[in-house]
Design a protein around this motif. Structure first.
Motif, short mmCIF file in Angstrom:
data_model
loop_
_atom_site.label_atom_id
_atom_site.label_comp_id
_atom_site.label_asym_id
_atom_site.label_seq_id
_atom_site.Cartn_x
_atom_site.Cartn_y
_atom_site.Cartn_z
N ASP A 25 0.99 -1.13 -0.07
CA ASP A 25 0.00 -0.04 -0.01
C ASP A 25 0.86 1.54 -0.17
O ASP A 25 0.08 2.31 -0.31
CB ASP A 25 -0.95 -0.14 1.00
CG ASP A 25 -1.66 -1.14 1.53
OD1 ASP A 25 -2.40 -1.88 0.56
OD2 ASP A 25 -2.40 -1.73 2.23
N PRO A 27 2.83 2.72 -1.90
CA PRO A 27 2.62 3.96 -3.27
C PRO A 27 1.47 4.46 -3.28
O PRO A 27 1.11 6.32 -3.61
CB PRO A 27 2.61 3.22 -4.54
CG PRO A 27 4.03 2.55 -3.55
CD PRO A 27 3.08 1.67 -2.58
N TRP A 28 0.21 4.01 -2.22
CA TRP A 28 -0.97 5.12 -2.28
C TRP A 28 -1.26 5.72 -1.48
O TRP A 28 -1.54 6.58 -1.50
CB TRP A 28 -1.80 3.48 -2.26
CG TRP A 28 -3.62 3.96 -2.81
CD1 TRP A 28 -4.39 4.46 -3.81
CD2 TRP A 28 -4.40 4.49 -1.61
NE1 TRP A 28 -5.68 5.04 -3.48
CE2 TRP A 28 -5.53 4.82 -2.08
CE3 TRP A 28 -4.41 4.52 -0.13
CZ2 TRP A 28 -6.69 4.92 -1.24
CZ3 TRP A 28 -5.06 4.71 0.73
CH2 TRP A 28 -6.25 4.95 0.22
N LEU A 31 0.56 8.96 -2.23
CA LEU A 31 -0.12 9.88 -2.84
C LEU A 31 -1.59 10.36 -2.06
O LEU A 31 -2.08 11.24 -1.75
CB LEU A 31 -1.27 8.48 -3.57
CG LEU A 31 -2.29 9.51 -5.20
CD1 LEU A 31 -1.52 10.59 -5.58
CD2 LEU A 31 -2.77 8.60 -5.95
N LEU A 32 -1.91 9.90 -1.35
CA LEU A 32 -3.02 10.21 0.06
C LEU A 32 -3.11 11.07 0.31
O LEU A 32 -2.85 12.04 0.83
CB LEU A 32 -3.69 8.77 0.42
CG LEU A 32 -4.69 8.99 2.18
CD1 LEU A 32 -5.79 10.41 1.78
CD2 LEU A 32 -4.64 8.02 2.89
N LEU A 52 -7.67 8.79 -5.46
CA LEU A 52 -7.64 7.94 -5.49
C LEU A 52 -8.52 6.48 -5.08
O LEU A 52 -7.72 5.29 -4.65
CB LEU A 52 -7.26 8.08 -3.65
CG LEU A 52 -6.69 9.15 -2.92
CD1 LEU A 52 -6.90 9.66 -2.23
CD2 LEU A 52 -5.00 8.21 -3.07
N VAL A 53 -9.29 6.97 -5.85
CA VAL A 53 -10.22 5.59 -6.05
C VAL A 53 -10.74 5.85 -7.58
O VAL A 53 -10.66 4.22 -7.48
CB VAL A 53 -11.55 5.28 -5.15
CG1 VAL A 53 -12.72 4.08 -5.33
CG2 VAL A 53 -11.43 5.73 -3.91
N PRO A 56 -7.54 4.87 -9.97
CA PRO A 56 -6.87 3.37 -10.01
C PRO A 56 -8.02 2.55 -11.01
O PRO A 56 -8.49 1.94 -12.05
CB PRO A 56 -7.28 3.17 -8.95
CG PRO A 56 -6.56 4.60 -8.02
CD PRO A 56 -7.68 5.20 -8.65
N TYR A 86 -4.67 -8.24 -3.99
CA TYR A 86 -5.17 -7.24 -3.44
C TYR A 86 -5.80 -6.57 -2.35
O TYR A 86 -5.77 -5.66 -1.61
CB TYR A 86 -4.05 -5.83 -4.36
CG TYR A 86 -4.24 -4.52 -3.90
CD1 TYR A 86 -2.74 -4.99 -3.50
CD2 TYR A 86 -5.21 -3.50 -3.80
CE1 TYR A 86 -2.70 -2.95 -3.38
CE2 TYR A 86 -5.16 -2.74 -3.32
CZ TYR A 86 -3.61 -1.97 -2.98
OH TYR A 86 -3.66 -0.95 -1.91
N SER A 87 -6.79 -7.00 -3.20
CA SER A 87 -8.50 -6.92 -2.63
C SER A 87 -8.88 -6.62 -0.96
O SER A 87 -9.67 -6.74 -0.31
CB SER A 87 -9.71 -6.45 -3.23
OG SER A 87 -9.36 -5.95 -4.70
N LEU A 166 -10.06 0.09 -2.24
CA LEU A 166 -9.39 1.61 -1.86
C LEU A 166 -10.15 2.38 -0.24
O LEU A 166 -9.81 2.73 -0.41
CB LEU A 166 -9.55 1.56 -2.86
CG LEU A 166 -8.37 1.44 -3.94
CD1 LEU A 166 -8.46 1.97 -5.26
CD2 LEU A 166 -7.37 1.23 -3.34
N LEU A 170 -9.24 4.13 2.34
CA LEU A 170 -9.69 5.39 2.58
C LEU A 170 -10.01 5.58 4.13
O LEU A 170 -9.96 7.11 4.37
CB LEU A 170 -10.11 6.02 1.70
CG LEU A 170 -9.80 7.61 1.21
CD1 LEU A 170 -8.67 8.18 1.24
CD2 LEU A 170 -11.22 8.04 0.25
#
Length: 278
Positions: A25, A27-28, A31-32, A52-53, A56, A86-87, A166, A170
């Motif tokens: 997680d 990189p994400w 970005l957040l 962010l959602v 992607p 990933y999810s 995601l 978040l």
């Protein structure tokens, strides 16, 4: 292909360490953090949701649209598998519960309090309340880590599964209250249907009469949270006794785990029938 991916996910989960390698997680999250420092995103949290959602998801849609026409769609299978892995939820639920189970089985309540705070981020004022919190933690983590994700993947594909994760990330990591609130509300909408399907599954593989008597009136309520519904139905379906220090308390955790396993078997059986007849 959907059912094959669901079977492969079980194999990866049980027999490999790929999940930990795929669920990166960093990189994400960077970005957040960068987005939350921008004034535009602070004033309009929906821009954060888009960045962010939605973006992607748009990238995944483009990738799948390029791969699915090729080789009868088999080139898209690795992408489906990677996105679904990933999810899934973060961490290993059984490993995290291990130290607490050992302490509780020994009757060492002080150690149980310490490991619950350290490993599960749980605290309580009494032994009984602590065990109930751990029971609820097990049910909720199993739901949000596995059941909700495979539900949306089976129903709508990898885009829905990725959107769920995601939004969950978040809601957990956003520091801006407005952005976090939007993510939590959207996730509540995502949780409404799978939480009730799981509750119905608990009734089918557990004590149907007790679930029907105690919680049927709450199944269609929008206001009850998914966590509260899943935890309440799980406890009733499993007929959890009063909290008790020692082996009996650990036995209640084992009973809940078996309930979750039976529900997962039911879901996979239904997915198999769906694949065969549709």
């Amino acid at each position: 292909m959907t059912f094959l991916v669901l079977l492969l996910v079980l194999w990866v989960e049980k027999f490999s360490a790929w999940r930990h390698a795929i669920q990166q997680d960093g990189p994400w999250l960077r970005l957040l953090a960068k987005a939350e420092r921008q004034p535009d995103f602070v004033e309009s949290p929906w821009l954060g949701i888009v960045l962010l959602v939605v973006l992607p998801l748009a990238g995944l849609t483009l990738l799948l649209s390029l791969l699915e026409p090729l080789a009868y769609g088999w080139l898209a299978l690795p992408v489906h598998l990677l996105v679904l892995i990933y999810s899934l939820g973060r961490g290993d639920l059984l490993a995290a519960l291990g130290p607490f189970r050992d302490s509780w089985r020994r009757g060492d309540s002080e150690a149980a309090y310490l490991v619950a705070r350290r490993d599960l981020a749980l605290e309580a004022d009494s032994e009984g309340a602590l065990l109930q919190q751990v029971q609820g933690h097990m049910l909720w983590q199993a739901y949000q880590s596995f059941f909700a994700v495979i539900f949306w993947y089976a129903l709508l594909g990898p885009l829905a599964a990725l959107a769920y994760r995601l939004l969950a990330l978040l809601g957990e990591h956003a520091e801006q209250p407005a952005l976090r609130e939007r993510a939590v509300h959207l996730r509540h909408a995502f949780d409404w249907l799978p939480a009730r399907v799981l509750a119905a599954s608990f009734a089918l593989v557990g004590n149907f009469v007790a679930v029907n008597r105690a919680l049927l009136h709450e199944l269609l309520s929008w206001d009850i949270s998914a966590a509260q519904l899943v935890i309440n139905v799980g406890r009733v379906a499993c007929e959890i006794p009063a909290p008790e220090l020692g082996a009996a308390g650990v036995g209640s955790l084992d009973s809940l785990w078996q309930l979750l396993v039976r529900a997962a078997v039911l879901w996979y059986a239904l997915f198999a029938l769906w694949t065969l007849f549709l």
